[in-house]
Design a protein around this motif. Structure first.
Motif: not given
Length: 288
Positions: A221-239
């Motif tokens: 999931a982290r790899a896909r989000i980083e590929k999209l360039g979506e920092p807010y989704k990274l925060e949500l993933l960490d939560a």
């Protein structure tokens, strides 16, 4: 002579049969289910009484006065006396009388006959019970409504990112009276943009794109989000503290972190039931 009289009688029988066939085609429904639509002989002919209990009332549906209808000419149904009907019998009588009115108009019957049939139709409709209070569905009581609202939020986010590709999505839940999504965008959205977004949502809905659930590892999931360039989704993933991580796809074009639930495909959303109402400012997690 005799042949002429015989021919005349045969002609009358044929005409009578034709009249009955026409009448049957005008208002065809089962006598076993309710009130007969047409009296096929003299005006005093008894019409079958409805005995099936009404779905809306505890008393049986019944005919109080009879006959309900009489035939004065082919395709003509007029009021003979006021009948009080309830439940299913009333619904069927309204349907039959509506067919009769339409047939009279199609046959260009005299205005007074059409007016009489329309009057009877209005009498029947006046017997319908007054509507009670309308109880609107809620997310708690309607799992389908919750799915519709949740999927609508995803469709809106997908439409926004189609129209404004630099927009980043944050969260988009259902709420008690609809749904919303928070966006971070260089565009300054206004109410004028709402119709444009609605039209794009309608395009997505008409494609009947499937909603597909996928389970992935946190690392994937982290790899896909980083590929999209979506920092807010990274925060949500960490939560998210549980695994596996669930993702919902809309077709093959768009996805988001999501636990669901959703409808089967975008075609399950009624475009006429969707309306974007307002735009408001928001701070990410209340941080100014």
């Amino acid at each position: 002579g005799g042949c002429a009289r015989s021919s005349t009688r045969a002609g009358r029988r044929s005409a009578s049969m034709l009249m009955l066939l026409l009448a049957a085609n005008v208002a065809r429904f089962s006598l076993t289910r309710g009130v007969g639509a047409l009296a096929q002989t003299a005006p005093r002919t008894r019409i079958a009484s409805a005995v099936r209990a009404s779905a809306m009332h505890s008393v049986p549906a019944r005919v109080v006065h009879e006959p309900l209808f009489r035939r004065t000419r082919p395709l003509c149904v007029v009021s003979d006396s006021v009948a009080v009907l309830t439940g299913e019998a009333l619904d069927e009588a309204i349907s039959a009388q509506g067919l009769a009115v339409r047939a009279l108009k199609d046959a260009t019957a005299p205005k007074e006959e059409v007016d009489a049939a329309v009057g009877r139709l209005l009498e029947l409709k006046a017997m319908l019970p007054a509507p009670g209070p309308v109880e609107l569905p809620t997310n708690d009581k309607s799992p389908h409504l919750l799915r519709v609202r949740h999927t609508s939020a995803h469709i809106m986010a997908m439409a926004v990112q189609r129209l404004y590709p630099k927009t980043q999505v944050t969260i988009g839940p259902w709420i008690d009276n609809g749904f919303y999504y928070d966006f971070d965008s260089p565009e300054q959205f206004s109410t004028a943009d709402l119709k444009k977004i609605e039209k794009e949502m309608a395009k997505i809905i008409r494609k009947k794109l499937p909603l597909r659930r996928e389970e992935v590892t946190r690392e994937e999931a982290r790899a896909r989000i980083e590929k999209l360039g979506e920092p807010y989704k990274l925060e949500l993933l960490d939560a998210i503290k549980t695994e596996p991580i669930t993702i919902y796809h809309v077709g093959d074009e768009w996805w988001d972190l999501c636990a669901g639930p959703h409808v089967a495909n975008t075609g399950d959303i009624d475009t006429k039931a969707l309306s974007l109402e307002s735009v408001a400012g928001a701070y990410w997690r209340g941080d100014e």
